[in-house]
Design a protein around this motif. Structure first.
Motif, PDB file in Angstrom:
ATOM      1  N   PHE A  79     -29.563  49.605  -6.584  1.00 21.32           N
ATOM      2  CA  PHE A  79     -29.865  48.254  -7.037  1.00 21.32           C
ATOM      3  C   PHE A  79     -29.536  47.289  -5.917  1.00 21.32           C
ATOM      4  O   PHE A  79     -28.740  47.587  -5.028  1.00 21.32           O
ATOM      5  CB  PHE A  79     -29.022  47.901  -8.263  1.00 21.32           C
ATOM      6  N   SER A  80     -30.152  46.107  -5.956  1.00 25.56           N
ATOM      7  CA  SER A  80     -29.801  45.045  -5.019  1.00 25.56           C
ATOM      8  C   SER A  80     -29.903  43.715  -5.765  1.00 25.56           C
ATOM      9  O   SER A  80     -30.190  43.701  -6.963  1.00 25.56           O
ATOM     10  CB  SER A  80     -30.723  45.079  -3.803  1.00 25.56           C
ATOM     11  N   GLY A  81     -29.690  42.612  -5.016  1.00 28.06           N
ATOM     12  CA  GLY A  81     -29.658  41.295  -5.650  1.00 28.06           C
ATOM     13  C   GLY A  81     -28.218  40.793  -5.586  1.00 28.06           C
ATOM     14  O   GLY A  81     -27.307  41.561  -5.275  1.00 28.06           O
ATOM     15  N   VAL A  82     -28.030  39.504  -5.847  1.00 32.48           N
ATOM     16  CA  VAL A  82     -26.671  38.958  -5.856  1.00 32.48           C
ATOM     17  C   VAL A  82     -26.087  39.238  -7.238  1.00 32.48           C
ATOM     18  O   VAL A  82     -26.336  38.501  -8.197  1.00 32.48           O
ATOM     19  CB  VAL A  82     -26.663  37.456  -5.531  1.00 32.48           C
ATOM     20  N   ALA A  83     -25.317  40.336  -7.326  1.00 33.51           N
ATOM     21  CA  ALA A  83     -24.905  40.859  -8.626  1.00 33.51           C
ATOM     22  C   ALA A  83     -24.096  39.846  -9.439  1.00 33.51           C
ATOM     23  O   ALA A  83     -24.375  39.637 -10.629  1.00 33.51           O
ATOM     24  CB  ALA A  83     -24.097  42.137  -8.435  1.00 33.51           C
ATOM     25  N   ASP A  84     -23.116  39.206  -8.812  1.00 30.28           N
ATOM     26  CA  ASP A  84     -22.245  38.303  -9.587  1.00 30.28           C
ATOM     27  C   ASP A  84     -23.014  37.090 -10.097  1.00 30.28           C
ATOM     28  O   ASP A  84     -22.847  36.657 -11.237  1.00 30.28           O
ATOM     29  CB  ASP A  84     -21.011  37.889  -8.764  1.00 30.28           C
ATOM     30  N   SER A  85     -23.910  36.562  -9.258  1.00 32.95           N
ATOM     31  CA  SER A  85     -24.719  35.418  -9.678  1.00 32.95           C
ATOM     32  C   SER A  85     -25.691  35.836 -10.788  1.00 32.95           C
ATOM     33  O   SER A  85     -25.898  35.099 -11.761  1.00 32.95           O
ATOM     34  CB  SER A  85     -25.491  34.866  -8.472  1.00 32.95           C
ATOM     35  N   PHE A  86     -26.243  37.029 -10.661  1.00 33.54           N
ATOM     36  CA  PHE A  86     -27.173  37.535 -11.660  1.00 33.54           C
ATOM     37  C   PHE A  86     -26.478  37.702 -13.017  1.00 33.54           C
ATOM     38  O   PHE A  86     -26.963  37.228 -14.046  1.00 33.54           O
ATOM     39  CB  PHE A  86     -27.747  38.879 -11.201  1.00 33.54           C
ATOM     40  N   THR A  88     -23.610  36.449 -14.142  1.00 36.08           N
ATOM     41  CA  THR A  88     -22.997  35.252 -14.727  1.00 36.08           C
ATOM     42  C   THR A  88     -23.995  34.100 -14.855  1.00 36.08           C
ATOM     43  O   THR A  88     -23.689  33.092 -15.482  1.00 36.08           O
ATOM     44  CB  THR A  88     -21.824  34.758 -13.866  1.00 36.08           C
ATOM     45  N   GLN A  89     -25.156  34.237 -14.191  1.00 37.08           N
ATOM     46  CA  GLN A  89     -26.151  33.153 -14.129  1.00 37.08           C
ATOM     47  C   GLN A  89     -25.512  31.852 -13.656  1.00 37.08           C
ATOM     48  O   GLN A  89     -25.702  30.778 -14.242  1.00 37.08           O
ATOM     49  CB  GLN A  89     -26.871  32.989 -15.481  1.00 37.08           C
TER      50      GLN A  89
END
Lengths: 192, 198
Positions: A79-86, A88-89
Motif C-alpha cells: 500500500f502507499s499514500g499518506v497513511a496517517d492523513s488518510f 484521520t482525514q
C-alpha cells in the motif's frame, strides 16, 4: 479490472472470503505517473489509499533548513499514500512523491469506509494493515534513536537489501538520519 | 482541434499545483528580507511576484467557484481546448528546458504594490493553491467545455473552464521560474556586498 498483485498482497495480511475479496478489489482505479510526481502535498488531506504495482515512492518532510527528510519508502507490492492523513482525514504534514515512474491503483476514502462498514473481513484487513504500519513506524523510531549508523545500515540491508540498487543513496541516507558522506563510507566499509 | 482526456488533464494540473506548493513551502523557510528585496530597480521582488499571482487567484478562483456552484453540468470524457485557451496557455507556458520564451508586460490591473509584505503574500498564495486543488477536484464532476469564464482584462472575452485552469496553472509556473531566478540574483547580490565589506 484484473488485480492479481493486490489480491495476493491482501490475502497475506488477512485472508478474505471470495465475496469480500471481489468487493475489495473492484473499486480501484489505475493511475500511471512519471517520476518525481507529487501525489500528495503537505497541507492536503489524503483522499486515496494506493497500491503499488510498479515504481518507488517516498514521503518527505520539509525541514526548517529547507532540507527534505525522507520518512518512508514504498515499493511493490504494498500500500502507499499518506497513511496517517488518510486514516484521520486531517491535513498531511509531509509530501508524497514518486521517485521512479510508477504504476499504481487507488481507491477513495469514502469507498474504503463503505467497504469496511459492509464487510467485517475488510474491516479486519484495514485494522491489521494499520497495526503493522504502526509496528513498523515504532520499530523505526527505536532504530533512529538508539542505533549507531552501522547498526541502522545493517538493519536496513537485512530488511530490504534490494533498495540499495533502486533508490538514490542520498534518499536512503536521509531515511537513516545520516549525511550522505557517512552513508557512502558505510557502503564501502561494512561487509554485506 | 486535439482533444484531451478530462480526468488526465485535471490530474496533471493537480500535480503541477502540488509542485508549486512544494516550491512555495521552500520560500517559507527563507528570510523575509530576501523575499522583499528587489534584485534591481526595474525587477520585481519575490513578494511582488506573489502579489501579482494573488491578484490572478483572487479573480479567477472566485469566478471558477461561482461557475461550479451555480451551473450544474455533467462530466465529459474529453475536453477540447479552445483556440484562445491554447494561445494563452502556450504564451505562458515555460519551454521544456524550463526557460521563459519571451518577456511580457503585466496588465496595469495586476501590478503589485511597491513593497508588499512577503509573509502575508506567501500565506495568501499558499491558501489559494489549496483552494485551486479543491476546485480541480470538484471539476471532475463538471463539463470542462461548457462552463465559460470571462478573462480578467475583458469580461466579453471568455475561456472554457478547462482552459481557465490550464492558463492559471501555466501562468503560475512561469512566475515560479522568475521567482527562482530572483532568489538566485538576490543571493549573489548579498555575496557581493559581503565581499565588498571585507
Amino acid at each position: 479490472m484484473d488485480t492479481p498483485n493486490l489480491k495476493d498482497f491482501v490475502q497475506r495480511i488477512h485472508p478474505l472470503n471470495e465475496v469480500e475479496l471481489t468487493a475489495f478489489c473492484s473499486g480501484w482505479q489505475p493511475l500511471t505517473v512519471k517520476r518525481k510526481t507529487i501525489l500528495t502535498a503537505a497541507g492536503e488531506t489524503e483522499r486515496y489509499l494506493y497500491f503499488v504495482n510498479e515504481g518507488i515512492q517516498r514521503a518527505f518532510y520539509l525541514g526548517d533548513d529547507n532540507k527534505e527528510a525522507t520518512i518512508v519508502f514504498t515499493y511493490p507490492p504494498s500500500f502507499s499514500g499518506v497513511a496517517d492523513s488518510f486514516l484521520t482525514q486531517t491535513p498531511s504534514l509531509y509530501f508524497l512523491e514518486t521517485i521512479t515512474a510508477s504504476s499504481l491503483l487507488r481507491i477513495s476514502y469514502d469507498q474504503v469506509q463503505q467497504l469496511q462498514q459492509q464487510y467485517a473481513g475488510i474491516q479486519q484487513l484495514i485494522f491489521k494493515a494499520t497495526a503493522f504500519a504502526l509496528k513498523g513506524a515504532l520499530q523505526r523510531h527505536i532504530e533512529l534513536q538508539c542505533f549507531s549508523n552501522e547498526e541502522k545500515f545493517k538493519t536496513l540491508l537485512k530488511r530490504s537489501p534490494h533498495i540499495l540498487n533502486l533508490i538514490p543513496h542520498k534518499y536512503i541516507a536521509s531515511y537513516l538520519g545520516m549525511d550522505a558522506t557517512n552513508f557512502s563510507k558505510l557502503i564501502n566499509t561494512v561487509s554485506i | 482541434m486535439k482533444t484531451i482526456n478530462s480526468s488526465n488533464l485535471l490530474e496533471n494540473l493537480m500535480e503541477q499545483t502540488r509542485e508549486i506548493i512544494l516550491q512555495a513551502e521552500h520560500l517559507k523557510k527563507m528570510p523575509l528580507e530576501a523575499l522583499e528585496k528587489k534584485p534591481s530597480k526595474e525587477k520585481w521582488s519575490v513578494a511582488q511576484i506573489l502579489e501579482h499571482l494573488n491578484i490572478y487567484c483572487r479573480y479567477y478562483l472566485n469566478e471558477i467557484e461561482n461557475k461550479l456552484h451555480h451551473n450544474q453540468t455533467t462530466a465529459t470524457t474529453n475536453f477540447s481546448p479552445g483556440w484562445l485557451g491554447n494561445y494563452f496557455t502556450r504564451l505562458m507556458q515555460p519551454e521544456n528546458s524550463g526557460l521563459i520564451k519571451k518577456k511580457m508586460k503585466s496588465p496595469s490591473n495586476a501590478q503589485p504594490a511597491n513593497v508588499p509584505a512577503a509573509k502575508e503574500m506567501l500565506d495568501e498564495f499558499i491558501r489559494h493553491q489549496y483552494r485551486l486543488l479543491n476546485l480541480l477536484q470538484i471539476a471532475r464532476q463538471h463539463d470542462l467545455n461548457k462552463n465559460r469564464i470571462p478573462i480578467s482584462i475583458n469580461k466579453w472575452i471568455t475561456l472554457k473552464l478547462g482552459d481557465t485552469f490550464r492558463f492559471v496553472t501555466a501562468h503560475q509556473q512561469r512566475h515560479f521560474i522568475q521567482i527562482h531566478n530572483t532568489t538566485e540574483l538576490v543571493k549573489t547580490c548579498q555575496l557581493k556586498k559581503l565581499q565588498f565589506a571585507e
